[in-house]
Motif scaffolding. Structure first.
Motif, PDB file in Angstrom:
ATOM      1  N   GLN A   1      62.109  61.076  42.899  1.00 48.49           N
ATOM      2  CA  GLN A   1      62.580  60.279  44.127  1.00 48.49           C
ATOM      3  C   GLN A   1      63.783  61.053  44.416  1.00 48.49           C
TER       4      GLN A   1
ATOM      5  N   THR B   1      62.177  56.394  51.011  1.00 54.14           N
ATOM      6  CA  THR B   1      62.049  54.923  51.013  1.00 54.14           C
ATOM      7  C   THR B   1      61.371  54.440  49.320  1.00 54.14           C
ATOM      8  N   ALA B   2      62.254  53.762  48.832  1.00 56.21           N
ATOM      9  CA  ALA B   2      61.977  53.380  47.525  1.00 56.21           C
ATOM     10  C   ALA B   2      61.025  51.850  47.617  1.00 56.21           C
TER      11      ALA B   2
ATOM     12  N   ASP C   1      64.434  50.720  40.681  1.00 58.63           N
ATOM     13  CA  ASP C   1      65.886  51.160  41.068  1.00 58.63           C
ATOM     14  C   ASP C   1      66.350  50.394  41.761  1.00 58.63           C
TER      15      ASP C   1
ATOM     16  N   ASP D   1      67.433  50.726  44.957  1.00 56.43           N
ATOM     17  CA  ASP D   1      67.131  51.166  46.298  1.00 56.43           C
ATOM     18  C   ASP D   1      66.096  50.153  46.618  1.00 56.43           C
TER      19      ASP D   1
ATOM     20  N   ALA E   1      66.751  55.465  50.260  1.00 55.76           N
ATOM     21  CA  ALA E   1      67.264  55.422  49.005  1.00 55.76           C
ATOM     22  C   ALA E   1      68.449  56.403  48.906  1.00 55.76           C
TER      23      ALA E   1
END
Length: 202
Positions: free
Chosen positions: A45, A50-51, A89, A91, A98
């Motif tokens: 990532q 976008t998480a 995460d 995020d 993120a």
């Protein structure tokens, strides 16, 4: 190591939290799983993405870090995840792009499922509701434990991590461990030398 079958991974995820899920729930979760292989030092990532997914690490070691703009954009390690861990995460819980990077410290075999799917199933299925609560509870506990860790002296931070997360220490670069413990690499080196001397004299 070969990837396990998705149903075995789904079963392992429920069992990780001592949840006795039904056969149908295990099958539903296995249908959500996506297999990933990441090579050493691959970024899983990057900031700006976008998480949206939760990862189960079957094999390998991962670190999560952010770039500190106040310190020349240097990488600051925030967490480690290794085999058997669920990677969540921060995020994931925001609507913003993120801010963290996720990097493979070792070659990774992982399975992921979307957070949105887990939420949707949790509204319909008790097993998934229990799983969602367990994952979020573990996430909060990890954060609380880390706050506790950073409140200790540098020496005690390292000793506690050595006791509780020995595998992470020996499988990670010293620079990453020092960053996670919020100390200089030189400080970590002195602490390690002192502990080695104590062991030699005992």
């Amino acid at each position: 190591m070969k990837p396990s079958a998705p149903k075995d991974i789904a079963r392992a995820i429920f069992q990780k939290y001592d949840l006795h899920a039904s056969v149908d729930s295990v099958s539903q979760l296995s249908d959500l799983l996506e297999l990933h292989r990441f090579k050493y030092r691959t970024l899983m990532q990057t900031p700006g993405e976008t998480a949206s997914r939760i990862y189960y690490i079957q094999e390998g070691l991962v670190c999560v870090f952010h770039n500190d703009k106040k310190d020349g954009n240097s990488a600051v390690v925030d967490d480690f995840f290794l085999n058997g861990d669920i990677l969540v995460d921060a995020d994931l819980f925001t609507d913003r792009p993120a801010e963290h990077s996720v990097k493979a410290i070792e070659p990774i075999i992982a399975f992921s499922f979307s957070y949105a799917s887990l939420q949707r199933y949790a509204g319909e299925n008790r097993d998934f509701n229990n799983l969602l609560c367990a994952i979020l509870g573990e996430y909060i506990l990890r954060k609380e434990n880390y706050i506790h860790l950073l409140a200790l002296s540098p020496h005690d931070r390292y000793v506690e991590m050595l006791q509780k997360h020995n595998a992470v220490i020996w499988r990670s670069p010293a620079k990453s461990i020092a960053s996670y413990l919020r100390m200089r690499s030189e400080t970590l080196s002195r602490i390690r030398t002192a502990l080695n001397n104590e062991d030699s004299n005992s």
